[in-house]
Design a protein around this motif. Structure first.
Motif, mmCIF file in Angstrom:
data_model
loop_
_atom_site.group_PDB
_atom_site.id
_atom_site.type_symbol
_atom_site.label_atom_id
_atom_site.label_comp_id
_atom_site.label_asym_id
_atom_site.label_seq_id
_atom_site.Cartn_x
_atom_site.Cartn_y
_atom_site.Cartn_z
ATOM 1 N N MET A 130 0.812 -1.044 0.060
ATOM 2 C CA MET A 130 -0.174 -0.106 -0.007
ATOM 3 C C MET A 130 0.789 1.283 0.061
ATOM 4 N N ASN A 131 0.632 2.176 -0.635
ATOM 5 C CA ASN A 131 1.216 3.349 -0.826
ATOM 6 C C ASN A 131 0.540 4.641 0.289
ATOM 7 N N LYS A 132 1.177 5.653 0.170
ATOM 8 C CA LYS A 132 0.745 6.519 1.088
ATOM 9 C C LYS A 132 -0.526 7.089 0.962
ATOM 10 N N LYS A 133 -0.969 7.304 -0.244
ATOM 11 C CA LYS A 133 -2.233 7.751 -0.618
ATOM 12 C C LYS A 133 -3.221 6.883 -0.254
ATOM 13 N N ALA A 134 -3.064 5.540 -0.444
ATOM 14 C CA ALA A 134 -4.084 4.544 -0.178
ATOM 15 C C ALA A 134 -4.311 4.363 1.292
ATOM 16 N N ILE A 135 -3.318 4.570 2.068
ATOM 17 C CA ILE A 135 -3.407 4.593 3.587
ATOM 18 C C ILE A 135 -4.177 5.947 4.011
ATOM 19 N N ILE A 136 -3.653 7.012 3.461
ATOM 20 C CA ILE A 136 -4.522 8.436 3.823
ATOM 21 C C ILE A 136 -5.932 8.181 3.509
ATOM 22 N N ILE A 137 -6.230 7.807 2.204
ATOM 23 C CA ILE A 137 -7.789 7.553 1.932
ATOM 24 C C ILE A 137 -8.610 6.418 2.951
ATOM 25 N N THR A 138 -7.907 5.331 3.160
ATOM 26 C CA THR A 138 -8.471 4.532 3.960
ATOM 27 C C THR A 138 -8.621 5.072 5.728
ATOM 28 N N ALA A 139 -7.556 5.698 6.047
ATOM 29 C CA ALA A 139 -7.604 6.381 7.404
ATOM 30 C C ALA A 139 -8.856 7.387 7.338
ATOM 31 N N ILE A 140 -8.860 8.122 6.428
ATOM 32 C CA ILE A 140 -10.057 9.318 6.315
ATOM 33 C C ILE A 140 -11.584 8.478 6.454
ATOM 34 N N GLY A 141 -11.595 7.242 5.656
ATOM 35 C CA GLY A 141 -12.822 6.255 5.675
ATOM 36 C C GLY A 141 -12.929 6.010 7.088
ATOM 37 N N VAL A 142 -12.093 5.633 7.874
ATOM 38 C CA VAL A 142 -12.002 5.100 9.358
ATOM 39 C C VAL A 142 -12.664 6.105 10.161
ATOM 40 N N LEU A 143 -11.978 7.386 9.768
ATOM 41 C CA LEU A 143 -12.336 8.659 10.585
ATOM 42 C C LEU A 143 -14.007 8.830 10.353
ATOM 43 N N VAL A 144 -14.019 9.158 9.269
ATOM 44 C CA VAL A 144 -15.840 9.259 8.914
ATOM 45 C C VAL A 144 -16.472 8.296 9.206
ATOM 46 N N GLY A 145 -16.316 7.058 9.164
ATOM 47 C CA GLY A 145 -17.198 5.960 9.701
ATOM 48 C C GLY A 145 -17.335 5.794 11.014
ATOM 49 N N ALA A 146 -16.072 6.123 11.880
ATOM 50 C CA ALA A 146 -16.171 6.471 13.326
ATOM 51 C C ALA A 146 -17.241 7.464 13.787
ATOM 52 N N ILE A 147 -17.201 8.670 13.035
ATOM 53 C CA ILE A 147 -18.074 9.361 13.377
ATOM 54 C C ILE A 147 -19.416 9.348 12.992
ATOM 55 N N SER A 148 -19.745 8.839 11.985
ATOM 56 C CA SER A 148 -20.933 8.285 11.472
ATOM 57 C C SER A 148 -21.488 7.154 12.599
ATOM 58 N N GLY A 149 -20.842 6.304 12.758
ATOM 59 C CA GLY A 149 -21.236 5.485 13.821
ATOM 60 C C GLY A 149 -21.756 5.870 15.164
ATOM 61 N N TYR A 150 -21.247 6.693 15.706
ATOM 62 C CA TYR A 150 -21.284 7.365 17.037
ATOM 63 C C TYR A 150 -22.718 8.298 16.780
ATOM 64 N N LEU A 151 -22.758 9.172 15.619
ATOM 65 C CA LEU A 151 -23.823 9.727 15.468
ATOM 66 C C LEU A 151 -24.980 8.990 15.427
ATOM 67 N N TYR A 152 -24.938 7.807 14.721
ATOM 68 C CA TYR A 152 -26.218 6.909 14.450
ATOM 69 C C TYR A 152 -26.415 6.356 15.659
ATOM 70 N N TYR A 153 -25.607 6.155 16.852
ATOM 71 C CA TYR A 153 -25.957 5.728 18.241
ATOM 72 C C TYR A 153 -26.522 6.715 19.093
ATOM 73 N N HIS A 154 -26.068 7.710 18.690
ATOM 74 C CA HIS A 154 -26.749 8.941 19.398
ATOM 75 C C HIS A 154 -28.155 9.630 18.924
#
Length: 63
Positions: free
Chosen positions: A1-25
Motif C-alpha cells: 500500500m502506498n501513502k495515498k491509499a493509507i490516507i484515503i483508508t484512514a479518512i474512511g475510518v474517521l468518517v465511519g467512526a463519526i457516523s457510527g457514533y452519530l447513529y448511536y446518538h
C-alpha cells in the motif's frame, strides 16, 4: 500500500467512526438488546470498519 491509499483508508475510518457514533446518538437502541447500537463503542467500531472498507474501494491499485 502506498501513502495515498493509507490516507484515503484512514479518512474512511474517521468518517465511519463519526457516523457510527452519530447513529448511536440519534437512532440508537431503546431496548438495549441490539448488538451493534446498544453501546457507543460497538457502534463507533462498526462504523469505523465499514467506513474503512467503503473508502478502500476508491483506492486504485497499480498493475
Amino acid at each position: 500500500m502506498n501513502k495515498k491509499a493509507i490516507i484515503i483508508t484512514a479518512i474512511g475510518v474517521l468518517v465511519g467512526a463519526i457516523s457510527g457514533y452519530l447513529y448511536y446518538h440519534f437512532v440508537g437502541c431503546a431496548s438495549g438488546t441490539c448488538s451493534i447500537t446498544s453501546k457507543p463503542l460497538n457502534s463507533t467500531l462498526y462504523g469505523s470498519l465499514m467506513g474503512g472498507l467503503l473508502f478502500n474501494l476508491f483506492v486504485k491499485t497499480e498493475k
